[in-house]
Design a protein around this motif. Sequence first.
Motif, PDB file in Angstrom:
ATOM      1  N   ALA A   2       0.955  -1.092  -0.085  1.00 38.92           N
ATOM      2  CA  ALA A   2      -0.036   0.027   0.014  1.00 38.92           C
ATOM      3  C   ALA A   2       0.715   1.117  -0.163  1.00 38.92           C
ATOM      4  O   ALA A   2       0.464   2.200  -0.667  1.00 38.92           O
ATOM      5  N   CYS A   3       1.735   1.161   0.818  1.00 40.65           N
ATOM      6  CA  CYS A   3       2.547   2.355   0.895  1.00 40.65           C
ATOM      7  C   CYS A   3       3.417   2.662  -0.367  1.00 40.65           C
ATOM      8  O   CYS A   3       3.581   3.837  -1.017  1.00 40.65           O
ATOM      9  N   PHE A   6       0.860   3.960  -2.845  1.00 42.63           N
ATOM     10  CA  PHE A   6       0.497   5.225  -2.630  1.00 42.63           C
ATOM     11  C   PHE A   6       1.775   6.525  -2.884  1.00 42.63           C
ATOM     12  O   PHE A   6       1.713   7.351  -3.488  1.00 42.63           O
ATOM     13  N   ALA A  76      -4.264  -0.304  -0.453  1.00 40.50           N
ATOM     14  CA  ALA A  76      -4.548  -0.066   0.979  1.00 40.50           C
ATOM     15  C   ALA A  76      -5.620  -0.826   1.659  1.00 40.50           C
ATOM     16  O   ALA A  76      -5.304  -1.370   2.832  1.00 40.50           O
ATOM     17  N   PRO A  81      -0.494  -7.720   6.917  1.00 41.78           N
ATOM     18  CA  PRO A  81       0.801  -7.953   7.251  1.00 41.78           C
ATOM     19  C   PRO A  81       0.970  -9.616   7.169  1.00 41.78           C
ATOM     20  O   PRO A  81       2.137  -9.867   7.198  1.00 41.78           O
TER      21      PRO A  81
ATOM     22  N   PHE B  68       1.690   9.011   8.946  1.00 44.03           N
ATOM     23  CA  PHE B  68       2.512   8.172   8.423  1.00 44.03           C
ATOM     24  C   PHE B  68       3.592   7.839   9.440  1.00 44.03           C
ATOM     25  O   PHE B  68       4.593   7.156   9.406  1.00 44.03           O
ATOM     26  N   TRP B  74       9.189   2.640   6.427  1.00 41.98           N
ATOM     27  CA  TRP B  74       9.413   3.658   5.016  1.00 41.98           C
ATOM     28  C   TRP B  74       7.966   4.468   4.845  1.00 41.98           C
ATOM     29  O   TRP B  74       8.012   5.456   4.260  1.00 41.98           O
ATOM     30  N   ALA B  75       6.894   4.074   5.674  1.00 43.27           N
ATOM     31  CA  ALA B  75       5.780   4.861   5.422  1.00 43.27           C
ATOM     32  C   ALA B  75       6.087   6.566   6.010  1.00 43.27           C
ATOM     33  O   ALA B  75       5.170   7.424   5.483  1.00 43.27           O
ATOM     34  N   LEU B  78       6.413   9.159   3.282  1.00 41.60           N
ATOM     35  CA  LEU B  78       5.099   9.702   2.789  1.00 41.60           C
ATOM     36  C   LEU B  78       4.801  10.874   3.511  1.00 41.60           C
ATOM     37  O   LEU B  78       3.717  11.790   2.965  1.00 41.60           O
ATOM     38  N   LEU B 112      -5.726   6.662   5.355  1.00 43.15           N
ATOM     39  CA  LEU B 112      -4.706   5.860   4.737  1.00 43.15           C
ATOM     40  C   LEU B 112      -3.595   5.445   5.752  1.00 43.15           C
ATOM     41  O   LEU B 112      -3.385   4.044   5.650  1.00 43.15           O
ATOM     42  N   ALA B 115      -5.091   2.742   7.727  1.00 39.21           N
ATOM     43  CA  ALA B 115      -5.366   1.346   6.965  1.00 39.21           C
ATOM     44  C   ALA B 115      -3.873   0.900   6.885  1.00 39.21           C
ATOM     45  O   ALA B 115      -3.721  -0.419   6.670  1.00 39.21           O
ATOM     46  N   MET B 116      -2.754   1.708   6.915  1.00 37.82           N
ATOM     47  CA  MET B 116      -1.475   0.982   6.617  1.00 37.82           C
ATOM     48  C   MET B 116      -0.806   0.534   7.950  1.00 37.82           C
ATOM     49  O   MET B 116       0.073  -0.119   7.884  1.00 37.82           O
ATOM     50  N   GLY B 118       0.220  -1.274  11.000  1.00 40.71           N
ATOM     51  CA  GLY B 118       0.056  -3.019  11.334  1.00 40.71           C
ATOM     52  C   GLY B 118      -0.455  -3.121  12.797  1.00 40.71           C
ATOM     53  O   GLY B 118      -1.368  -2.235  13.133  1.00 40.71           O
ATOM     54  N   ASP B 119       0.144  -3.967  13.551  1.00 40.75           N
ATOM     55  CA  ASP B 119      -0.381  -4.305  14.829  1.00 40.75           C
ATOM     56  C   ASP B 119      -0.005  -3.229  15.804  1.00 40.75           C
ATOM     57  O   ASP B 119      -0.418  -3.123  17.020  1.00 40.75           O
TER      58      ASP B 119
END
Lengths: 105, 639
Positions: A2-3, A6, A76, A81, B68, B74-75, B78, B112, B115-116, B118-119
Amino acid sequence: MACCAFAVYLLSQLLWPLRWLRDRLLVAPAVTASASVAWSPASVAAPVARKWRWKPALLLLLAAEVFGLGVAATAASVSAPAQPSVEFLDALHGSICSAVKGSLS
Amino acid sequence: MTVQDIGFGTASAQPLPAQKGPVTAARQRRTWTIYAAMCVAGLLPTLLGASASLQAAGIGLWLPGAGFLSVGGWAAVLFPLTLALFVFSLVAWFWAGMVLGPVIVWLGSAALAGAMAGDTVWAGGPYAAAFATAGIGYAFHRRNVRLRDAALAKIAPRVAFLDASLAEVRAQAAEIPDPATREMTPTDLAALRYLLDRALQPVTEWGGFDIIDQFQPAALRYQLNHMGFALGIAQTAYVPNFHGYMGQAQRNLIDKYLLRKVWGYWVYESCWGHLNFTNWDPAARDNIMLTGWFGMHVGQYMLASGDRRYLEPGSLTFRLNAKTAYVHDFNTIIGSVKTNYDSAEFGLFACEPNWIYPICNHYGLASLAVQDAVTGSDNVRRYAPGWFKMLNQEFTDEAGSIIGLRSQHTGMPIPFPTGEVAYAAFQNCFAPGSAQQQWAIARREIAPAIHPDANGKMRISLPGKGLDTGNYKSGHTGSFASILVAAKEFGDAYVAEAAQNSLDSDCGLEIRDGVRRYTGGSNDTNTYAILGQLMQAGDFRRSFTQGPHAPSRTGPVLEAASYPAVLVAQAISDGDNLRLVLYPGAGEGTQTLGLERLQPGRAYTVTGATTDAVTASPDGRAGLDVMLCGRTAVTVTPA
């Protein structure tokens, strides 16, 4: 996933003006005198400055952008994971991160 | 000198007591309250240990893309990209009223990020986001302090020179040209031909216009309006008794304006700015950049020509397609301006959705003045006091200058390059005293830039490369033209000469086939330069508030003359006679003229034509043959 999707979308948005500038500067020489101002009724089919000759290309580009947005949004929403492919992506990201960190250290 | 002495929107002797008007202050409080609520709401998931998605999305409410940072890894890349995209969305908002743009980018990026996630989230995310938010906030604060200090530094010099400068302006502005003897020079005619060439082509053709975008200053509508203004001034001041192609040219511009190509931008702005997907009437809500400007334009034509066709219902109809049309006339367009003023919390109302430009509101109030002149209404008396009060309260900075642009929704000011020079001529249409004060300030602040060149001619040296708002290229044509217009309006020969010299020297002056133009400028700035060239003291105000001098309104008119063969430098009347000054525009030779509005059946003595006498037909018409050879004077006088 997703990243990346985007990010590609964002980059495409951000780079579009640069591409447009590059095309303008490198392909078409800079014009100092205004073509519209130089126009006169006697000039047959005189070129009017900046006609939208690239309108089809723009529409195509916009369509691609909308498609890119759709891909980004879809990616997205399906991103999880636990999926196996993520391991590969993690490994990829890890190696890139290591390389970047290594070059910075 | 006090604030009250100086008037509205001009320099004050001390910082204004209320630096923010009540509406601005309330709107900014609302903006900050909403932002604070977003920050609190964004922090709650983190404090309450909610899911990682909610935490990341919440942090994303602090700053576009900040979520982000909480996602981490890496996010985080953004985050700056989203900030850049947010800036672009703000540009789209400013450029085309796309209110949804920033909202979608900000909230979309927060969603977003959620949504991206993780846990878990990156623990440093909230701190990094807070640091970035504080940093950006501090940068804006520093900028605001610098701007405020710069504004405050202007006050003392302004107060020192204002009395003397104002006295000079009043004296210069009082020297009004004699309307009975005015005549365009060959240079003026060469400039006028630039306008006529474009205006006399078929309505659906656009040769010689800049066609770039229809949202901002290069839009066709502004080119049309300024061309109309220049032709209207020429008609009023020099050729009130020439209709013919002069009137046709002005009506063509009005007809062009009604094409969807020109006003269709409002369809888009209504959708993405007002969320209005059904009614795209360009003369309803906001859009003073159309109603105010077009109202001035059409009203000036009616005043100059005596033609009242645009008062008829449906005479200014904006046709969307075969099924839908927005039916208007001069009065309904001005009515839209008044309706918006009646409900404007800021006292001034918006161009694009959300964006209030005081310069366009100067056009708006001037359009009310034109309606007063055309129909005898009393708009200026009704609207100007409240308008000035709000301009002073909500749109005036610490130096007394008018703030160029303010966001209606957030109350925030935005830097926009509009100064006293630009406001002065328009204010002269409805508040001459205040306008003179604007020019009294502008001329003294321009003066240090005026120097003699190598030939001893005075020139204006402006910093940087400049910006031509008519084509978004570099150049000072527009700045010199604006200075020229204001200087001419207030009879300031010294500054006007310097501006004209600068135009002629620095902007690519070319005279080809009898047409004068500045090839370094855009069509719009060329038009404005021509407007300035044709003007003398008070011409701008007179053309919008008085029209031609009274005797000419009933006297004979030159109705038929071919273009460009017959160039008309003067066409005036004392009520009974007709005095013409003509030049050949396509070679010397005999040309036929058609006269109208003569006294039916009456004999006239003629000089300067191939005959010494004519007799008017029962419908008041007559024809003349004239041998054009250089400057040719023709008079038609009752025998």
